[in-house]
Design a protein around this motif. Sequence first.
Motif, PDB file in Angstrom:
ATOM      1  N   PHE A 129       0.838  -1.210   0.000  1.00  0.00           N
ATOM      2  CA  PHE A 129       0.000   0.000   0.000  1.00  0.00           C
ATOM      3  C   PHE A 129       0.867   1.251   0.000  1.00  0.00           C
ATOM      4  CE2 PHE A 129      -2.453   3.356   1.812  1.00  0.00           C
ATOM      5  CZ  PHE A 129      -3.773   3.101   1.510  1.00  0.00           C
ATOM      6  N   THR A 144     -13.147   5.439   0.550  1.00  0.00           N
ATOM      7  CA  THR A 144     -13.740   5.067   1.841  1.00  0.00           C
ATOM      8  C   THR A 144     -14.653   6.173   2.401  1.00  0.00           C
ATOM      9  OG1 THR A 144     -11.716   5.825   2.946  1.00  0.00           O
ATOM     10  CG2 THR A 144     -11.909   3.466   2.545  1.00  0.00           C
ATOM     11  N   GLN A 148     -17.432   5.868   5.371  1.00  0.00           N
ATOM     12  CA  GLN A 148     -17.034   6.503   6.640  1.00  0.00           C
ATOM     13  C   GLN A 148     -18.128   7.432   7.141  1.00  0.00           C
ATOM     14  OE1 GLN A 148     -13.395   8.603   6.112  1.00  0.00           O
ATOM     15  NE2 GLN A 148     -12.121   6.784   6.293  1.00  0.00           N
ATOM     16  N   GLY A 174      -4.538   2.697  11.506  1.00  0.00           N
ATOM     17  CA  GLY A 174      -4.609   2.653  10.034  1.00  0.00           C
ATOM     18  C   GLY A 174      -5.495   3.778   9.533  1.00  0.00           C
ATOM     19  N   GLY A 176      -5.013   6.230   7.590  1.00  0.00           N
ATOM     20  CA  GLY A 176      -4.856   6.745   6.228  1.00  0.00           C
ATOM     21  C   GLY A 176      -4.721   8.257   6.250  1.00  0.00           C
ATOM     22  N   ASP A 197      -0.668   5.382  11.371  1.00  0.00           N
ATOM     23  CA  ASP A 197      -0.641   4.606  10.133  1.00  0.00           C
ATOM     24  C   ASP A 197       0.810   4.320   9.749  1.00  0.00           C
ATOM     25  OD1 ASP A 197      -3.037   4.290   7.706  1.00  0.00           O
ATOM     26  OD2 ASP A 197      -0.950   3.805   7.217  1.00  0.00           O
ATOM     27  N   ALA A 198       0.987   3.167   9.116  1.00  0.00           N
ATOM     28  CA  ALA A 198       2.322   2.785   8.646  1.00  0.00           C
ATOM     29  C   ALA A 198       2.684   3.506   7.349  1.00  0.00           C
ATOM     30  CB  ALA A 198       2.360   1.269   8.419  1.00  0.00           C
ATOM     31  N   ASP A 199       1.688   4.121   6.708  1.00  0.00           N
ATOM     32  CA  ASP A 199       1.899   4.787   5.412  1.00  0.00           C
ATOM     33  C   ASP A 199       2.249   6.261   5.639  1.00  0.00           C
ATOM     34  OD1 ASP A 199       1.753   5.714   2.775  1.00  0.00           O
ATOM     35  OD2 ASP A 199      -0.434   5.942   2.863  1.00  0.00           O
ATOM     36  N   GLY A 225       3.516   1.974  12.631  1.00  0.00           N
ATOM     37  CA  GLY A 225       2.692   0.797  12.427  1.00  0.00           C
ATOM     38  C   GLY A 225       1.903   0.520  13.698  1.00  0.00           C
ATOM     39  N   GLY A 226       0.736  -0.097  13.555  1.00  0.00           N
ATOM     40  CA  GLY A 226      -0.056  -0.439  14.736  1.00  0.00           C
ATOM     41  C   GLY A 226       0.731  -1.311  15.705  1.00  0.00           C
ATOM     42  N   GLU A 227       1.634  -2.133  15.168  1.00  0.00           N
ATOM     43  CA  GLU A 227       2.389  -3.069  16.014  1.00  0.00           C
ATOM     44  C   GLU A 227       3.402  -2.355  16.899  1.00  0.00           C
ATOM     45  OE1 GLU A 227       2.334  -2.727  12.793  1.00  0.00           O
ATOM     46  OE2 GLU A 227       4.271  -3.039  11.837  1.00  0.00           O
ATOM     47  N   PHE A 241     -10.786   0.908  10.304  1.00  0.00           N
ATOM     48  CA  PHE A 241     -11.723   1.031   9.183  1.00  0.00           C
ATOM     49  C   PHE A 241     -11.045   0.524   7.915  1.00  0.00           C
ATOM     50  CE2 PHE A 241     -14.473   2.762   6.081  1.00  0.00           C
ATOM     51  CZ  PHE A 241     -15.660   3.107   6.689  1.00  0.00           C
ATOM     52  N   GLU A 242     -11.457  -0.645   7.471  1.00  0.00           N
ATOM     53  CA  GLU A 242     -10.841  -1.271   6.286  1.00  0.00           C
ATOM     54  C   GLU A 242      -9.330  -1.426   6.469  1.00  0.00           C
ATOM     55  OE1 GLU A 242     -11.867  -2.761   3.707  1.00  0.00           O
ATOM     56  OE2 GLU A 242     -13.990  -2.307   3.638  1.00  0.00           O
ATOM     57  N   GLU A 246      -5.601  -5.434   5.658  1.00  0.00           N
ATOM     58  CA  GLU A 246      -4.427  -4.773   5.051  1.00  0.00           C
ATOM     59  C   GLU A 246      -3.166  -4.967   5.888  1.00  0.00           C
ATOM     60  OE1 GLU A 246      -4.475  -1.971   2.522  1.00  0.00           O
ATOM     61  OE2 GLU A 246      -6.625  -1.984   2.110  1.00  0.00           O
ATOM     62  N   LEU A 247      -3.316  -5.383   7.131  1.00  0.00           N
ATOM     63  CA  LEU A 247      -2.138  -5.565   7.971  1.00  0.00           C
ATOM     64  C   LEU A 247      -1.343  -6.763   7.471  1.00  0.00           C
ATOM     65  CD1 LEU A 247      -3.843  -5.301  11.486  1.00  0.00           C
ATOM     66  CD2 LEU A 247      -2.523  -3.509  10.326  1.00  0.00           C
TER      67      LEU A 247
END
Length: 339
Positions: A129, A144, A148, A174, A176, A197-199, A225-227, A241-242, A246-247
Amino acid sequence: MTQSGTKEAFERVQAAFRGHQTLQLIYLGLELGLLESLRSQPATPDALAAALSLHPPYVRVWCEVGTAFGVLAVDDAGRYRLAAGMDTVLLDADHPRFVGAFVRGFMTFLADDFARYPDAFKHGHIHAFHQHGEAFSAWVSNVTHPMQRLVAGKILPDQFGSGLQAGIDVLDIGCGAGQFVFKLAALYPNSRFTGVDADPHGIELAQRAAAINGMGDRTRFIHTGGETMPFENAFDLAVMFEVLHELPVEVRPAVMRAAYRALRLGGALFILDETWADDPRQLVEPAYHMSVLVQFSELLWGNVVYTQDQQTRLLTEAGFVDLQRGDLGGTFTLITARK
Ligand SMILES: C[S@@+](CC[C@H](N)C(=O)[O-])C[C@H]1O[C@@H](n2cnc3c(N)ncnc32)[C@H](O)[C@@H]1O
């Protein structure tokens, strides 16, 4: 004598050609302003071409084929207009059934992705992504957006409205480009919002938007990242949300554990996502249409849509309890769980 099934197979593929060309026709209509122009005023092909400075013979074919595909309708005077409902699904960016943005990206970003599929199938690599760039991240938030709106305006208030009104801490994992956070922040001025978000592109878009829309005091966006989220007992509600499908599969347990840690005792996790069928033969059912679409178009991003059992195991192993499942429009999965 035709071999058994040949006629049906032929018709199925013919219908797929028509579907593919319908998307091409809609894409042209969006890009060139043809659909928008016909929404405001029915027109003959020549008048439409003149209004948009386009080549009249091409516009005539677009109109006639658009009618053959049910996107347009024509009256006895040869004036074309949008077929019933097309204004809503193709042009009304706020409507829950709006798919105009999806068509645009399907014909561009996802077509580019698809060109990489043969190679990816041979070598197994992914094009994630966040490797797609800022325009792609912005496009996803357009796709989205209508859903949303529905979730922020109706689904979440039904479950968490009183808390959100009173003022709670909300974490969007996430997030976005931050559009879900902004929708909630506008509706619930007493609550505070954090998006991660990781992006990097999504986070930059969100931070820039916050500076412009003046919501910087109640919203913050962090590139992580969430992690690797550092939060402990800091939030009352976490939303995804969506995002779940994707993770990267290998970080899913760590993301869910971090989400659990981030919540206060009694806090809730809300997930909107797709669910895969236990038995692939079920995938023909309408309930899985969205899952099939998403899984095939996002294969190259490394995305994997989980089955219900996999989702449940992921959440319970992270410590979540009181799992409740629902659906939206018969095709999106809604999950709430508690710490
Ligand atoms: C389909 S987008 C949804 C974005 C946003 N929630 C929305 O509704 O527009 C999925 C998001 O998940 C993010 N994502 C993927 N892996 C992630 C991770 N490990 N931690 C946090 N976010 C991640 C992607 O970067 C992307 O922004």
